[in-house]
Design a protein around this motif. Structure first.
Motif, short mmCIF file in Angstrom:
data_model
loop_
_atom_site.label_atom_id
_atom_site.label_comp_id
_atom_site.label_asym_id
_atom_site.label_seq_id
_atom_site.Cartn_x
_atom_site.Cartn_y
_atom_site.Cartn_z
N ASN A 28 0.86 -1.17 0.00
CA ASN A 28 0.00 0.00 0.00
C ASN A 28 0.90 1.23 0.00
O ASN A 28 1.79 1.35 0.84
CB ASN A 28 -0.91 -0.02 1.23
N ILE A 29 0.67 2.14 -0.91
CA ILE A 29 1.54 3.31 -1.04
C ILE A 29 1.34 4.28 0.11
O ILE A 29 2.29 4.83 0.65
CB ILE A 29 1.28 4.02 -2.39
N LYS A 30 0.10 4.48 0.55
CA LYS A 30 -0.19 5.46 1.60
C LYS A 30 0.19 4.96 2.99
O LYS A 30 0.64 5.73 3.83
CB LYS A 30 -1.67 5.83 1.57
N ARG A 31 -0.03 3.68 3.23
CA ARG A 31 0.32 3.11 4.52
C ARG A 31 1.38 2.04 4.29
O ARG A 31 1.47 1.45 3.24
CB ARG A 31 -0.91 2.46 5.16
N ASP A 32 2.14 1.80 5.29
CA ASP A 32 3.19 0.80 5.15
C ASP A 32 2.65 -0.57 5.55
O ASP A 32 3.03 -1.14 6.56
CB ASP A 32 4.40 1.18 6.00
#
Length: 187
Positions: A126-130
């Motif tokens: 996920n780009i926004k969350r790790d």
């Protein structure tokens, strides 16, 4: 890189769709000709003729059978063929996405836009969350399922989550790599 689709696939699907439509038009012509013949025969009968009843019954049966044929034939054969052609046209014109993802497993069959597909599960960041998400990649049910190995990466070419091409790699997912074994100390 192994590609799933060629121009011959689209040509074959379009020709199959045309054959299905040709059969439909032929059955329509035969039923229409029979109906017109029955109506002309009915109109030519004298008043209060005993043949009027069976003539109208045959005309009703002709129309009823034709309607049943239309729902079954066009609702199953043509609809599936049309959806497959539409999917192949979208693949040839659509935007391609490239990714290298680890394979997680196989999910149940499903239908996507009227086409039966197998569902392959891949891990994606996920780009926004790790965190890691599960991405569903659809593999055409008419094609052989690729020999993906759980935990190994695969290079994928997709179009709207539909697998177009793939390449298997020997690279393992980070969690599945074994830690180096240290020699036991003698003491």
């Amino acid at each position: 890189m192994e590609m799933f689709y060629t121009d011959a696939d689209l040509y074959g699907a379009v020709m199959q769709k045309r054959r299905i439509l040709a059969v439909f038009y032929a059955v329509t012509a035969v039923c229409l000709a029979a109906f017109i013949w029955l109506i002309v025969y009915y109109v030519g009968l004298p008043y209060e003729d005993p043949n009027q009843d069976w003539t109208m019954a045959l005309a009703c049966i002709d129309v009823g059978l034709y309607v049943i044929f239309c729902f079954i034939y066009m609702g199953i054969c043509f609809k599936r063929s049309h959806a497959y052609c539409k999917m192949l046209m979208t693949i040839s014109e659509g935007l391609k996405e490239y990714a290298k993802l680890p394979f997680l497993g196989i999910d149940d069959w499903t239908t996507r836009d009227g086409v039966d597909v197998n569902v392959a599960l891949f891990a994606a960041k996920n780009i926004k969350r790790d965190e890691e998400m599960v991405r569903q990649i659809y593999v055409d049910g008419e094609k052989d399922f690729p020999a993906f190995t759980v935990g190994k990466y695969a290079r994928l070419i997709t179009n709207g989550n539909l697998l177009i091409g793939y390449e298997l790699t020997d690279e393992l997912k980070e969690e599945e790599r074994e830690a180096p074994v240290s020699p036991a100390k003698e003491g």
